[in-house]
Each structure stands twice: as structure tokens, then as C-alpha cells.
Design a protein around this motif. Structure first.
Motif, mmCIF file in Angstrom:
data_model
loop_
_atom_site.group_PDB
_atom_site.id
_atom_site.type_symbol
_atom_site.label_atom_id
_atom_site.label_comp_id
_atom_site.label_asym_id
_atom_site.label_seq_id
_atom_site.Cartn_x
_atom_site.Cartn_y
_atom_site.Cartn_z
ATOM 1 N N GLY A 49 -9.149 2.190 -31.653
ATOM 2 C CA GLY A 49 -8.193 2.144 -32.538
ATOM 3 C C GLY A 49 -8.603 1.461 -33.770
ATOM 4 O O GLY A 49 -8.940 0.513 -33.790
ATOM 5 N N ASN A 71 -8.412 -3.435 -36.793
ATOM 6 C CA ASN A 71 -9.101 -3.979 -35.778
ATOM 7 C C ASN A 71 -10.556 -4.313 -35.780
ATOM 8 O O ASN A 71 -11.051 -3.830 -37.078
ATOM 9 N N LEU A 93 -18.964 -1.596 -33.141
ATOM 10 C CA LEU A 93 -20.368 -1.066 -33.340
ATOM 11 C C LEU A 93 -21.010 -1.895 -34.416
ATOM 12 O O LEU A 93 -22.020 -2.281 -34.290
ATOM 13 N N ALA A 111 -19.447 9.541 -34.216
ATOM 14 C CA ALA A 111 -18.375 9.681 -35.396
ATOM 15 C C ALA A 111 -17.758 10.925 -35.017
ATOM 16 O O ALA A 111 -18.154 11.866 -34.590
HETATM 17 N N1 CTP Z 1 -15.992 1.938 -33.729
HETATM 18 C C1 CTP Z 1 -16.044 0.606 -33.256
HETATM 19 N N2 CTP Z 1 -15.050 -0.249 -33.695
HETATM 20 C C2 CTP Z 1 -14.113 0.326 -34.329
HETATM 21 C C3 CTP Z 1 -13.948 1.655 -34.955
HETATM 22 C C4 CTP Z 1 -15.006 2.325 -34.583
HETATM 23 O O1 CTP Z 1 -16.878 0.171 -32.514
HETATM 24 N N3 CTP Z 1 -13.043 -0.665 -34.503
HETATM 25 C C5 CTP Z 1 -17.268 2.812 -33.478
HETATM 26 C C6 CTP Z 1 -16.901 4.145 -32.664
HETATM 27 O O2 CTP Z 1 -17.048 3.627 -31.324
HETATM 28 C C7 CTP Z 1 -17.988 5.031 -32.949
HETATM 29 C C8 CTP Z 1 -18.288 4.572 -34.751
HETATM 30 O O3 CTP Z 1 -17.731 3.318 -34.612
HETATM 31 O O4 CTP Z 1 -19.388 4.866 -32.663
HETATM 32 C C9 CTP Z 1 -17.849 5.281 -35.447
HETATM 33 O O5 CTP Z 1 -16.311 5.642 -35.206
HETATM 34 P P1 CTP Z 1 -15.351 6.455 -36.089
HETATM 35 O O6 CTP Z 1 -13.864 6.405 -35.963
HETATM 36 O O7 CTP Z 1 -15.978 7.861 -36.220
HETATM 37 O O8 CTP Z 1 -15.630 5.607 -37.609
HETATM 38 P P2 CTP Z 1 -14.819 4.575 -38.623
HETATM 39 O O9 CTP Z 1 -15.879 3.741 -39.055
HETATM 40 O O10 CTP Z 1 -13.609 4.035 -37.631
HETATM 41 O O11 CTP Z 1 -14.422 5.378 -39.728
HETATM 42 P P3 CTP Z 1 -13.122 6.370 -40.055
HETATM 43 O O12 CTP Z 1 -12.207 6.519 -38.423
HETATM 44 O O13 CTP Z 1 -12.391 5.921 -40.940
HETATM 45 O O14 CTP Z 1 -13.979 7.812 -39.910
#
Ligand code: CTP
Ligand code: CA
Length: 225
Positions: free
Chosen positions: A101, A128, A132, A150
Motif C-alpha cells: 500500500g 508508507n 524495495l 512494477a
Molecule cells: N514497493 C515497496 N514499498 C512500497 C511501494 C512499492 O517495496 N511502499 C515495491 C513493490 O513491491 C514493487 C515495486 O516497489 O516491487 C514497485 O511497486 P509499484 O507500486 O509498481 O511502484 P511505486 O513506486 O509504488 O509507484 P506507483 O505505485 O506510483 O506506480
């Protein structure tokens, strides 16, 4: 290392996988979540165990079976997931397949929010931690291979390229989660595998278990000396 073979290419390796959604509480009965089933992350954990690795699977709340031969750590929130990941290190390979989230309610009310009164309760959110990016950018104790995911609904490759740079991971598994794909919650996946040097592969649509096995082969090849 003892026992490493074509059948067990990850023997002697420590692998950490995050999987599933997170639940971000609003009050004791309500939460913010997302459509992740955990299927792809769990399949990767199972395939890594099958390949001989010692696997810790850190999972948000899911309704699917535990993979065999892995240590499972169950969490609810993004902050719990980050703490569990840090506790599970060191690892040779870390795969961040969870749909974390991005935001949580600014207040987690300890008592149930009631309808009484005229106004709809305001729901304000705070960001949050990025699990990663936190691990990929570590100066000490960074896993040798850090893999991000992603989830995108448009301009998948362009967003994925930007994401691999921004997050600092070595590989990125990108998938199109637009409604017609039905990836989130479904059993099949069509992925693009990107690396930091501009490498890009697009795989055919495959069962998530098969995607997990093929990804683990790639990860093992990257880790091989
Ligand atoms: N991820 C993470 N912690 C977060 C958000 C994302 O570890 N708070 C990790 C996810 O597990 C995934 C990667 O980052 O491996 C990308 O997640 P994604 O949701 O596609 O990217 P975001 O950076 O959150 O960008 P957005 O949702 O705005 O596309
Ligand atoms: Ca996100």
C-alpha cells in the motif's frame, strides 16, 4: 557451494520474497487494501525453494495456500513488512513482489468510527516507507541481487524504465495490470523483464507458477559466479 547443481541452482543461497497486498487499518474493523492475490510472489518463493534455496516469504494477508518448504512471516501493514524484511536479512537474493500500500490512513482509530453525526469522516493519508528502495539503496548488507516488480496500467515499459532507476534495483519485472489483462488476482501473467543496462525481454502469457520457475532460473544465472 555444497549441493549446487543444475537441478538445485540456488542451493546454499538465502532468498527473501515479499508477496500479497498490505492492509492499512482505518479502525479496528476497516482497512485499505488492493487486489493482489499473492500468487506471483508465492510462486517465486516456491520455485526458489524447489531450486534449493533457503527461502523466507514475507506475506501480506492472502487467501492462497502456503508454498512448501519456505519459512513464512505473516504481516499486515507496509511498516510491518519493512520490519520483517529487515529482520530476514542477510540474503543473496531479494524479490519484492508484494503490492505494498502506497499510503496508510494518517490516523488508525483505536475504536470503531461511528456513522452518527452528519459529516462523512475525512480520510487523510500519509505515505508508507518504500521497502524495495530502502533495501536496494542500502550501503551495507544489500542483497547481491535485488528484484522489483512494477504494476502499471499504461506506458508500461516507460514507467518500468523510470522505476528501475528510481528504486535502485538490479532487475524489474513489469506487468500490465489494466482491467482487460486481469493480472491482479488472476492465475496468468504477461511480464517484461528489465535490467539496469537497458535489457528488455517480453515473455509470452504464462501461468504464474511457470513465470515463477523461469524467473528463478534467471535469478540463479545472475547469481552464478
Ligand atoms: N514497493 C515497496 N514499498 C512500497 C511501494 C512499492 O517495496 N511502499 C515495491 C513493490 O513491491 C514493487 C515495486 O516497489 O516491487 C514497485 O511497486 P509499484 O507500486 O509498481 O511502484 P511505486 O513506486 O509504488 O509507484 P506507483 O505505485 O506510483 O506506480
Ligand atoms: Ca505503488
Amino acid at each position: 557451494l555444497a549441493g549446487r547443481s543444475p537441478q538445485k541452482p540456488l542451493a546454499g543461497r538465502r532468498v527473501l520474497v515479499t508477496s500479497g497486498p498490505t492492509h492499512e487499518p482505518i479502525d479496528p474493523v476497516r482497512y485499505l487494501a488492493n487486489r493482489s492475490s499473492g500468487r506471483q510472489g508465492h510462486a517465486i518463493a516456491a520455485a526458489a525453494a524447489e531450486a534449493g534455496a533457503e527461502v523466507t516469504l514475507i506475506s501480506g494477508p492472502v487467501a492462497i495456500a502456503d508454498p512448501k518448504g519456505v519459512t513464512i512471516v505473516r504481516v499486515e501493514t507496509a511498516r510491518e513488512m519493512l520490519a520483517a524484511v529487515e529482520a530476514a536479512l542477510p540474503a543473496d537474493l531479494a524479490v519484492f513482489a508484494a503490492a505494498v500500500g502506497d499510503w496508510r490512513p494518517a490516523q488508525d482509530s483505536t475504536s470503531k468510527i461511528k456513522k452518527d453525526g452528519a459529516a462523512v469522516p475525512p480520510l487523510s493519508l500519509v505515505e508508507n516507507p518504500d521497502i524495495l528502495a530502502t533495501i536496494a539503496k542500502r550501503s551495507e548488507g544489500r542483497p547481491k541481487l535485488v528484484v522489483g516488480f512494477a504494476a502499471e496500467t499504461d506506458s508500461v515499459i516507460a514507467h518500468a524504465r523510470a522505476k528501475i532507476a528510481r528504486k535502485g534495483c538490479d532487475l524489474l519485472v513489469a506487468n500490465d495490470v489494466s482491467a482487460e489483462g486481469g493480472v491482479m488476482g488472476g492465475t496468468a501473467n504477461t511480464i517484461h523483464l528489465l535490467d539496469r543496462d537497458g535489457g528488455l525481454e517480453t515473455w509470452p502469457t504464462l501461468d504464474k507458477d511457470e513465470v515463477g520457475r523461469r524467473l528463478v532460473e534467471r535469478f540463479a544465472a545472475r547469481l552464478a559466479p
